[in-house]
Motif scaffolding. Structure first.
Motif, PDB file in Angstrom:
ATOM      1  N   ALA A  13       0.829  -1.214   0.000  1.00 16.48           N
ATOM      2  CA  ALA A  13       0.000   0.000   0.000  1.00 16.48           C
ATOM      3  C   ALA A  13       0.862   1.263   0.000  1.00 16.48           C
ATOM      4  O   ALA A  13       0.343   2.367  -0.126  1.00 16.48           O
ATOM      5  CB  ALA A  13      -0.938  -0.002   1.205  1.00 16.48           C
ATOM      6  N   GLY A  14       2.168   1.100   0.173  1.00 17.00           N
ATOM      7  CA  GLY A  14       3.076   2.255   0.165  1.00 17.00           C
ATOM      8  C   GLY A  14       3.413   2.756   1.556  1.00 17.00           C
ATOM      9  O   GLY A  14       3.944   3.860   1.718  1.00 17.00           O
ATOM     10  N   LYS A  15       3.142   1.935   2.559  1.00 15.07           N
ATOM     11  CA  LYS A  15       3.341   2.381   3.953  1.00 15.07           C
ATOM     12  C   LYS A  15       4.774   2.844   4.217  1.00 15.07           C
ATOM     13  O   LYS A  15       4.988   3.893   4.817  1.00 15.07           O
ATOM     14  CB  LYS A  15       3.014   1.246   4.953  1.00 15.07           C
ATOM     15  CG  LYS A  15       1.579   0.786   4.928  1.00 15.07           C
ATOM     16  CD  LYS A  15       1.305  -0.250   5.998  1.00 15.07           C
ATOM     17  CE  LYS A  15       2.102  -1.533   5.873  1.00 15.07           C
ATOM     18  NZ  LYS A  15       1.811  -2.321   4.660  1.00 15.07           N
ATOM     19  N   THR A 143      -4.494   2.044   2.507  1.00 14.72           N
ATOM     20  CA  THR A 143      -4.768   0.922   1.608  1.00 14.72           C
ATOM     21  C   THR A 143      -4.814   1.396   0.161  1.00 14.72           C
ATOM     22  O   THR A 143      -4.696   2.593  -0.127  1.00 14.72           O
ATOM     23  CB  THR A 143      -6.086   0.219   2.030  1.00 14.72           C
ATOM     24  OG1 THR A 143      -6.200  -1.001   1.293  1.00 14.72           O
ATOM     25  CG2 THR A 143      -7.304   1.083   1.813  1.00 14.72           C
ATOM     26  N   ALA A 144      -4.930   0.435  -0.752  1.00 17.23           N
ATOM     27  CA  ALA A 144      -5.131   0.709  -2.181  1.00 17.23           C
ATOM     28  C   ALA A 144      -5.676  -0.597  -2.756  1.00 17.23           C
ATOM     29  O   ALA A 144      -5.509  -1.655  -2.134  1.00 17.23           O
ATOM     30  CB  ALA A 144      -3.818   1.091  -2.865  1.00 17.23           C
ATOM     31  N   SER A 145      -6.295  -0.534  -3.923  1.00 15.47           N
ATOM     32  CA  SER A 145      -6.852  -1.764  -4.502  1.00 15.47           C
ATOM     33  C   SER A 145      -5.722  -2.759  -4.777  1.00 15.47           C
ATOM     34  O   SER A 145      -4.563  -2.368  -4.972  1.00 15.47           O
ATOM     35  CB  SER A 145      -7.568  -1.435  -5.812  1.00 15.47           C
ATOM     36  OG  SER A 145      -6.614  -1.005  -6.764  1.00 15.47           O
ATOM     37  N   SER A 146      -6.061  -4.051  -4.804  1.00 18.15           N
ATOM     38  CA  SER A 146      -5.016  -5.060  -5.043  1.00 18.15           C
ATOM     39  C   SER A 146      -4.423  -4.872  -6.439  1.00 18.15           C
ATOM     40  O   SER A 146      -3.226  -5.073  -6.655  1.00 18.15           O
ATOM     41  CB  SER A 146      -5.555  -6.483  -4.857  1.00 18.15           C
ATOM     42  OG  SER A 146      -6.624  -6.704  -5.738  1.00 18.15           O
ATOM     43  N   ARG A 147      -5.242  -4.450  -7.404  1.00 19.75           N
ATOM     44  CA  ARG A 147      -4.728  -4.247  -8.762  1.00 19.75           C
ATOM     45  C   ARG A 147      -3.693  -3.108  -8.779  1.00 19.75           C
ATOM     46  O   ARG A 147      -2.625  -3.221  -9.371  1.00 19.75           O
ATOM     47  CB  ARG A 147      -5.915  -3.965  -9.711  1.00 19.75           C
ATOM     48  CG  ARG A 147      -5.557  -3.598 -11.138  1.00 19.75           C
ATOM     49  CD  ARG A 147      -4.474  -4.475 -11.740  1.00 19.75           C
ATOM     50  NE  ARG A 147      -4.805  -5.874 -11.888  1.00 19.75           N
ATOM     51  CZ  ARG A 147      -5.108  -6.468 -13.025  1.00 19.75           C
ATOM     52  NH1 ARG A 147      -5.159  -5.780 -14.133  1.00 19.75           N
ATOM     53  NH2 ARG A 147      -5.339  -7.770 -13.065  1.00 19.75           N
ATOM     54  N   GLU A 148      -4.019  -2.017  -8.093  1.00 14.43           N
ATOM     55  CA  GLU A 148      -3.101  -0.878  -8.056  1.00 14.43           C
ATOM     56  C   GLU A 148      -1.802  -1.253  -7.323  1.00 14.43           C
ATOM     57  O   GLU A 148      -0.706  -0.902  -7.745  1.00 14.43           O
ATOM     58  CB  GLU A 148      -3.797   0.322  -7.375  1.00 14.43           C
ATOM     59  CG  GLU A 148      -2.941   1.568  -7.228  1.00 14.43           C
ATOM     60  CD  GLU A 148      -2.346   2.079  -8.541  1.00 14.43           C
ATOM     61  OE1 GLU A 148      -2.921   1.834  -9.608  1.00 14.43           O
ATOM     62  OE2 GLU A 148      -1.268   2.714  -8.473  1.00 14.43           O
ATOM     63  N   ARG A 149      -1.929  -2.001  -6.237  1.00 11.98           N
ATOM     64  CA  ARG A 149      -0.721  -2.414  -5.491  1.00 11.98           C
ATOM     65  C   ARG A 149       0.139  -3.339  -6.355  1.00 11.98           C
ATOM     66  O   ARG A 149       1.358  -3.241  -6.350  1.00 11.98           O
ATOM     67  CB  ARG A 149      -1.124  -3.078  -4.166  1.00 11.98           C
ATOM     68  CG  ARG A 149      -1.656  -2.061  -3.148  1.00 11.98           C
ATOM     69  CD  ARG A 149      -1.980  -2.696  -1.825  1.00 11.98           C
ATOM     70  NE  ARG A 149      -3.245  -3.388  -1.798  1.00 11.98           N
ATOM     71  CZ  ARG A 149      -3.470  -4.568  -1.249  1.00 11.98           C
ATOM     72  NH1 ARG A 149      -2.488  -5.218  -0.659  1.00 11.98           N
ATOM     73  NH2 ARG A 149      -4.652  -5.125  -1.268  1.00 11.98           N
TER      74      ARG A 149
END
Ligand code: DC
Length: 219
Positions: A13-15, A143-149
């Protein structure tokens, strides 16, 4: 008194990128708790220990320490700096497995709480707002969508020249989310008092600014 910011969320997610930048802007220490689980995972992989009972026993011989070099967190596994060895997909998957084991979590909990007690920290992981620092001054669920991650991970790997398959990456992300969200002890979930940030359509700077604004509003 020290300030604590907790950032939880699923893999990719970029944490860590976000938390590192927020830490720099606020003059806080960034604590990456995933790296601690990854160090223990590396030990188990090196010693070919896969069963939960074996992992629970072996963790007694594992000593994880955190030190800072030029402001960057370094993870010591039995006094050896393993920071450069823990970023592989294999270690990430194994980290999610060792993270299910109670004895592993207990050992790391003390270390994480001790760091937050004395320093202004921004700490990221899966159970920081819900379990490690329930009284954190600010809690973020990123969070972010699984596709974007998966897209972000695919880009990162291809830029490094690593051959990979987008569909496989997304499947791995979904499997890891499932494992982290459904384990018995301290599963990944949004704390009731956490601010939800969905970064799917946000730039890194936008997320950083949103977190700093939320901190300034609260503290
Ligand atoms: O954030 P990461 O990908 O480096 O984390 C690796 C694994 O470690 C993750 O899949 C689950 C586990 N973990 C955890 O259970 N609790 C934390 N606070 C941090 C990580």
């Amino acid at each position: 008194m020290s300030y604590n910011i907790a950032i939880d969320g699923p893999a990719g997610a970029g944490k860590s990128t976000i938390a590192r930048r927020v830490a720099k802007k606020l003059g806080f220490i960034y604590v990456d708790t995933g790296a601690m689980y990854r160090a223990i995972a590396l030990y188990m992989l090196e010693n070919k220990l896969e069963e939960e009972a074996m992992i629970a026993k072996a963790v007694e011989d594992v000593n994880v320490k955190i030190v800072y070099e030029d402001g960057e967190q370094q993870v010591l596994l039995n006094d050896k700096n393993v920071s450069g060895l823990i970023r592989t997909e294999e270690v990430g998957k194994m980290a999610s497995c060792v993270a299910k084991v109670g004895a592993v979590r207990e050992q790391l909990l003390d270390l994480q709480r001790a760091l937050a007690k004395t320093e202004n920290v921004i700490m990221d992981g899966r159970d920081i707002g819900t379990h490690v620092l329930p009284n954190a001054d600010l809690k973020i669920y990123l969070t972010a969508s699984s596709r974007e991650r998966a897209n972000r991970r695919y880009k990162e790997l291809t830029e490094k020249g690593v051959a990979c398959d987008l569909a496989v990456i997304e499947q791995d992300i979904i499997a890891r989310d499932h494992q982290d969200m459904n384990r018995a002890i301290a599963p990944l979930k949004q704390a009731e008092d956490a601010v939800l940030v969905d970064s799917s359509d946000m730039s890194i700077e936008e997320v950083v600014d949103a977190i700093i604004a939320a901190f300034k509003e609260k503290c």
